[in-house]
Design an enzyme around this catalytic site. Structure first.
Site, PDB file in Angstrom:
ATOM      1  N   ASN A 122      -9.622  -1.711  10.498  1.00  0.00           N
ATOM      2  CA  ASN A 122      -8.454  -1.988   9.654  1.00  0.00           C
ATOM      3  C   ASN A 122      -7.256  -1.359  10.346  1.00  0.00           C
ATOM      4  O   ASN A 122      -7.337  -0.210  10.769  1.00  0.00           O
ATOM      5  CB  ASN A 122      -8.588  -1.338   8.270  1.00  0.00           C
ATOM      6  CG  ASN A 122      -9.544  -2.094   7.378  1.00  0.00           C
ATOM      7  OD1 ASN A 122     -10.111  -3.108   7.786  1.00  0.00           O
ATOM      8  ND2 ASN A 122      -9.729  -1.608   6.167  1.00  0.00           N
ATOM      9  N   GLY A 123      -6.167  -2.091  10.404  1.00  0.00           N
ATOM     10  CA  GLY A 123      -4.974  -1.543  11.049  1.00  0.00           C
ATOM     11  C   GLY A 123      -4.577  -2.393  12.231  1.00  0.00           C
ATOM     12  O   GLY A 123      -5.018  -3.538  12.367  1.00  0.00           O
ATOM     13  N   GLU A 175       4.006 -15.809  -5.703  1.00  0.00           N
ATOM     14  CA  GLU A 175       2.746 -15.332  -5.134  1.00  0.00           C
ATOM     15  C   GLU A 175       1.509 -15.962  -5.752  1.00  0.00           C
ATOM     16  O   GLU A 175       0.544 -16.184  -5.048  1.00  0.00           O
ATOM     17  CB  GLU A 175       2.664 -13.802  -5.106  1.00  0.00           C
ATOM     18  CG  GLU A 175       2.649 -13.116  -6.425  1.00  0.00           C
ATOM     19  CD  GLU A 175       2.588 -11.589  -6.270  1.00  0.00           C
ATOM     20  OE1 GLU A 175       2.263 -11.091  -5.190  1.00  0.00           O
ATOM     21  OE2 GLU A 175       2.862 -10.905  -7.266  1.00  0.00           O
ATOM     22  N   LYS A 183       6.321 -13.271  -8.991  1.00  0.00           N
ATOM     23  CA  LYS A 183       5.026 -13.660  -9.559  1.00  0.00           C
ATOM     24  C   LYS A 183       4.824 -15.168  -9.398  1.00  0.00           C
ATOM     25  O   LYS A 183       3.734 -15.627  -9.080  1.00  0.00           O
ATOM     26  CB  LYS A 183       4.953 -13.281 -11.045  1.00  0.00           C
ATOM     27  CG  LYS A 183       4.739 -11.784 -11.274  1.00  0.00           C
ATOM     28  CD  LYS A 183       3.307 -11.378 -10.972  1.00  0.00           C
ATOM     29  CE  LYS A 183       3.126  -9.898 -10.777  1.00  0.00           C
ATOM     30  NZ  LYS A 183       3.632  -9.347  -9.514  1.00  0.00           N
ATOM     31  N   GLU A 230      11.204 -10.033 -10.470  1.00  0.00           N
ATOM     32  CA  GLU A 230       9.748  -9.878 -10.593  1.00  0.00           C
ATOM     33  C   GLU A 230       9.118 -11.200 -11.063  1.00  0.00           C
ATOM     34  O   GLU A 230       8.054 -11.601 -10.578  1.00  0.00           O
ATOM     35  CB  GLU A 230       9.434  -8.728 -11.560  1.00  0.00           C
ATOM     36  CG  GLU A 230       7.966  -8.516 -11.876  1.00  0.00           C
ATOM     37  CD  GLU A 230       7.090  -8.197 -10.664  1.00  0.00           C
ATOM     38  OE1 GLU A 230       7.613  -7.996  -9.560  1.00  0.00           O
ATOM     39  OE2 GLU A 230       5.862  -8.177 -10.839  1.00  0.00           O
ATOM     40  N   TRP A 251      -8.014  -9.953   7.522  1.00  0.00           N
ATOM     41  CA  TRP A 251      -6.748 -10.598   7.180  1.00  0.00           C
ATOM     42  C   TRP A 251      -5.987 -10.680   8.490  1.00  0.00           C
ATOM     43  O   TRP A 251      -5.584  -9.658   9.042  1.00  0.00           O
ATOM     44  CB  TRP A 251      -6.025  -9.750   6.141  1.00  0.00           C
ATOM     45  CG  TRP A 251      -4.789 -10.354   5.571  1.00  0.00           C
ATOM     46  CD1 TRP A 251      -4.707 -11.242   4.531  1.00  0.00           C
ATOM     47  CD2 TRP A 251      -3.441 -10.089   5.974  1.00  0.00           C
ATOM     48  NE1 TRP A 251      -3.388 -11.543   4.280  1.00  0.00           N
ATOM     49  CE2 TRP A 251      -2.593 -10.857   5.149  1.00  0.00           C
ATOM     50  CE3 TRP A 251      -2.866  -9.288   6.956  1.00  0.00           C
ATOM     51  CZ2 TRP A 251      -1.210 -10.847   5.264  1.00  0.00           C
ATOM     52  CZ3 TRP A 251      -1.487  -9.278   7.078  1.00  0.00           C
ATOM     53  CH2 TRP A 251      -0.677 -10.048   6.236  1.00  0.00           C
ATOM     54  N   ARG A 253      -8.856  -7.806  -2.033  1.00  0.00           N
ATOM     55  CA  ARG A 253      -7.830  -7.349  -1.105  1.00  0.00           C
ATOM     56  C   ARG A 253      -7.186  -8.518  -0.364  1.00  0.00           C
ATOM     57  O   ARG A 253      -6.131  -8.360   0.239  1.00  0.00           O
ATOM     58  CB  ARG A 253      -8.437  -6.382  -0.084  1.00  0.00           C
ATOM     59  CG  ARG A 253      -8.825  -5.047  -0.673  1.00  0.00           C
ATOM     60  CD  ARG A 253      -9.626  -4.227   0.305  1.00  0.00           C
ATOM     61  NE  ARG A 253      -8.863  -3.826   1.464  1.00  0.00           N
ATOM     62  CZ  ARG A 253      -8.401  -2.593   1.666  1.00  0.00           C
ATOM     63  NH1 ARG A 253      -8.602  -1.666   0.774  1.00  0.00           N
ATOM     64  NH2 ARG A 253      -7.728  -2.298   2.756  1.00  0.00           N
ATOM     65  N   LYS A 273      -4.001  -7.180  -1.332  1.00  0.00           N
ATOM     66  CA  LYS A 273      -3.702  -6.218  -2.391  1.00  0.00           C
ATOM     67  C   LYS A 273      -2.994  -4.994  -1.818  1.00  0.00           C
ATOM     68  O   LYS A 273      -2.081  -4.451  -2.432  1.00  0.00           O
ATOM     69  CB  LYS A 273      -5.015  -5.795  -3.070  1.00  0.00           C
ATOM     70  CG  LYS A 273      -4.837  -4.820  -4.216  1.00  0.00           C
ATOM     71  CD  LYS A 273      -4.263  -5.521  -5.417  1.00  0.00           C
ATOM     72  CE  LYS A 273      -3.862  -4.564  -6.522  1.00  0.00           C
ATOM     73  NZ  LYS A 273      -2.957  -5.201  -7.481  1.00  0.00           N
TER      74      LYS A 273
HETATM   75  O1  M6R Z   1       0.721  -0.924  -3.349  1.00  0.00           O
HETATM   76  P1  M6R Z   1       2.193  -1.138  -3.476  1.00  0.00           P
HETATM   77  O2  M6R Z   1       2.686  -0.999  -4.866  1.00  0.00           O
HETATM   78  O3  M6R Z   1       2.984  -0.273  -2.522  1.00  0.00           O
HETATM   79  O4  M6R Z   1       2.416  -2.631  -3.022  1.00  0.00           O
HETATM   80  C1  M6R Z   1       3.691  -3.140  -2.803  1.00  0.00           C
HETATM   81  C2  M6R Z   1       3.654  -4.658  -2.700  1.00  0.00           C
HETATM   82  O5  M6R Z   1       2.888  -5.051  -1.607  1.00  0.00           O
HETATM   83  C3  M6R Z   1       3.089  -5.305  -3.974  1.00  0.00           C
HETATM   84  O6  M6R Z   1       3.830  -4.953  -5.085  1.00  0.00           O
HETATM   85  C4  M6R Z   1       3.065  -6.831  -3.834  1.00  0.00           C
HETATM   86  O7  M6R Z   1       4.365  -7.332  -3.851  1.00  0.00           O
HETATM   87  C5  M6R Z   1       2.190  -7.425  -4.938  1.00  0.00           C
HETATM   88  N1  M6R Z   1       1.485  -8.570  -4.447  1.00  0.00           N
HETATM   89  C6  M6R Z   1       2.977  -7.815  -6.123  1.00  0.00           C
HETATM   90  O8  M6R Z   1       2.258  -8.475  -7.094  1.00  0.00           O
END
Ligand code: M6R
Length: 618
Positions: A100-101, A498, A495, A491, A74, A27, A613
């Site tokens: 969390n939150g 990130e 990638k 995309e 986090w 996560r 995540k």
């Molecule tokens: O769980 P989700 O699909 O809603 O997440 C959305 C984004 O946080 C997610 O796609 C993020 O950009 C990823 N790290 C992409 O690889």
């Protein structure tokens, strides 16, 4: 994003908590900690900034108490540090909490609690918002409230979405968990004379598949052999656990060096599983079963809005194309975090489609909430997690069947979401009479070739590795695409950013000459997504413009396209695909290029820095 684990039972809690936290590492986190309490009420709290191995190294003696909670943090409020790591204790030291939150009103609550701390000559131990929670609980206990009432009171005082776990020195055989709003889930796992707690199923699966998901507003008192839940003013009840059928083996990495690589390779399977029984021929039907929007509803729709974040937003952009082209209905896409603060003109005839692999992304949930409160438009969610908050909010769901995705970078859930969007476009088109039987059959037959397109794309792994070797030192990339390949260019850039930490921009090729071209020179590689299709000539013009600035070009095009290969410095061939299906042939290459770049740089691919995540905070 933050992770929570908990345990109460006959075993030593410490090692179980650490192992659970290891399963939540994916996560993303910057610090971690555990609190363990033994039968005599002796409490040990251990926490450290950094990776779990740093926490383990700091634990010189593992406590043997049988009750405990743990957390991976986090950072939101206060930097990553030992003192800001969870668990947090009340100033009395009796109440221990992980959260969390975000406690949105923590400043206000701190000010309110300050008087008490001052009177006792104590100070706050951290800069976090979380620390007010144990303090509030402790204050109420001191005022004579039973622990459970004190927890309920504290939860009621928090503004924002929160999931918490609590232990108290005076109740060493019990832990508490509570959920308010949608700060990610919290799940109780039922063992034999022991209970487990986690924010995510993977942490529970080695122990049990019998689970109860806390709902918004639930407060659970968890003993080794009994769970009692209180919800609002209703009488306390013992929830009935449900069985999950996730295979623990599926979350292991197997022979792959990284989960991301494993999940890229799992894409053909994820896609086949997602469309199984949903793309039928003879007679043709799309999403015939397990879909809650009736044809009448679909016929009444005048517009579709697809929302999402990050990779899911890119899927939404591609979905927009399909809905327009296949279903023949106006469609838009929008970034959920922006949409939720606008006042667009929607009505009951707009279908809102939320794409979110986790089903817990706060921005997407916020947008869904915005839609429901303001317009009451019908909402459909596409997600990989059945039972997630998004599925509870939506009127209908399409659950993609990708299995657990552990790598922080979304890969197989991207193609799963694409498959669901394509099926949705077919279903809407057919319901509205835009597609006749033959046209629906043709569309579905094309979709049925997608797993093989993915598979053949994945075979380019070696070629991607060679190219990554050449460009491993580059600091910038421009990724160009047109039409349905433009979202893929975005995309690809996401990638690269990130997992490779390389600056990359995804651009519509036609836009390049309106600004970004000024960046180009010999040191600025350009990746061009250029399969044969209606806009191929426009792409080759853009490539010519890039070459004229001496920027190296890596083109991804149809296998055997000598003309394109001759035009560029590096060429990667993918299987030719029908024009609307190119996202499936190109996606693996886009992912593998970023993966290989990250590999050449020796980066932490499955847990990139600063990322999570599931993004459950704003
Ligand atoms: O769980 P989700 O699909 O809603 O997440 C959305 C984004 O946080 C997610 O796609 C993020 O950009 C990823 N790290 C992409 O690889």
């Amino acid at each position: 994003m933050c992770g929570i684990v908990g345990y109460v039972g006959h075993q030593a809690a410490g090692p179980i908590l650490i192992e659970g936290l290891q399963r939540l590492e994916y996560r993303g986190y910057d610090s971690s900690g555990i609190a363990v309490i033994d039968r005599d009420g002796v409490l040990d709290v251990m926490k450290r900034e950094g990776k779990l191995r740093d926490l383990q190294a700091a634990i010189t003696r593992m406590p043997n108490g049988g009750t405990g909670i743990g957390h991976t943090r986090w950072a939101t409020h206060g930097q990553p540090s030992d003192r800001n790591a969870h668990p947090h204790a009340s100033s009395s030291g009796d109440v221990i909490v992980v959260q969390n939150g975000i406690v949105e009103n923590y400043r206000e609550l701190r000010a309110e609690l300050q008087e008490r701390l001052d009177a006792e000559g104590r100070t706050w131990q951290s800069e976090t918002d979380t620390e007010v929670i144990p303090e509030l609980i402790s204050r109420e206990i001191s005022a004579g409230k039973p622990l459970e009432d004190a927890i309920a009171y504290a939860i009621g005082r928090l503004r924002g979405a929160n999931a918490i776990a609590v232990v108290h020195r005076g109740s060493p055989d019990r832990m508490y968990a509570a959920r308010k709003g949608s700060a990610g889930g919290i799940v109780i796992g039922y063992g034999d004379g022991e209970m487990f707690l986690a924010s995510d199923l993977p942490a529970l699966l080695p122990h049990t598949t019998s689970v109860y998901h806390l709902e918004d507003g639930d407060i659970a008192a968890i003993d080794a052999d009994l769970v009692q839940v209180r919800r609002g003013g209703s009488p306390t009840f013992q929830p009935t656990p449900t069985q999950v059928d996730l295979d623990p083996v599926a979350i292991a990495r197997g022979p792959y060096r990284h989960f991301m690589l494993k999940e890229i390779h799992e894409q053909p399977r994820a896609l086949s599983d997602t469309i199984r029984g949903r793309a039928r021929l003879d007679p043709a039907s799309a999403l015939a079963d397990d879909f809650d929007l009736a044809d009448d509803t679909l016929r009444g729709i005048e517009r579709v809005l697809v929302i999402g974040m990050g990779t899911s937003l890119h899927a939404a952009m591609i979905g927009r194309w399909w809905i327009e082209q296949i279903a023949g209905i106006p469609a838009d896409f929008e970034n959920a975090s922006e949409f939720r603060f606008r006042a667009p003109l929607l009505g009951p005839s707009t279908l809102v489609v939320a794409v979110t692999q986790s089903g817990e992304t706060i921005d997407t949930l916020g947008a869904m909430n915005h839609v429901r409160e303001r317009w009451g438009a019908p909402q459909l969610v596409i997600t990989n997690v059945d039972g997630s908050e998004a599925t509870r909010q939506a009127d209908a769901s399409i659950i993609i069947r990708c299995g657990p995705e552990v790598g922080v970078a979304s890969t197989k859930t991207f193609v799963g979401s694409l498959a669901a969007l394509y099926l949705l476009a077919c279903r809407i088109g057919h319901a509205r009479g835009q597609l006749n039987e033959q046209e629906l059959t043709d569309r579905l037959e094309q979709l049925l070739t997608a797993p093989s397109l993915l598979e053949r794309g994945i075979r380019q792994a070696e070629r991607c590795a060679e190219i990554a070797q050449v460009f491993g030192g580059a600091s910038n990339f421009l990724v160009l695409g047109r039409g349905i390949e433009y979202p893929l260019a975005m995309e690809a850039a996401l990638k690269c950013k990130e997992i490779s930490y390389v600056h990359a921009e995804g651009y519509a090729a036609g836009e390049m000459k309106h600004g970004p071209i000024a960046l180009l020179d010999q040191g600025f590689p350009v990746i061009a997504l250029a399969p044969r299709g209606p806009l191929f000539d426009k792409m080759t013009s853009a490539i010519q413009q890039v070459r004229a600035r001496r920027a190296p070009v890596i083109a991804v095009g149809d296998e055997g396209d000598q003309e394109l290969a001759g035009l560029v410095d590096h060429f990667i061939g993918v299987p030719p695909a029908p024009p609307l299906l190119t996202p499936f042939s190109l996606t693996p290459v886009v992912q593998l290029l970023a993966y290989q770049l990250a590999l050449t740089r020796g980066l932490d691919i499955d847990q990139p820095r600063n990322l999570a995540k599931t993004v459950t905070v704003e």
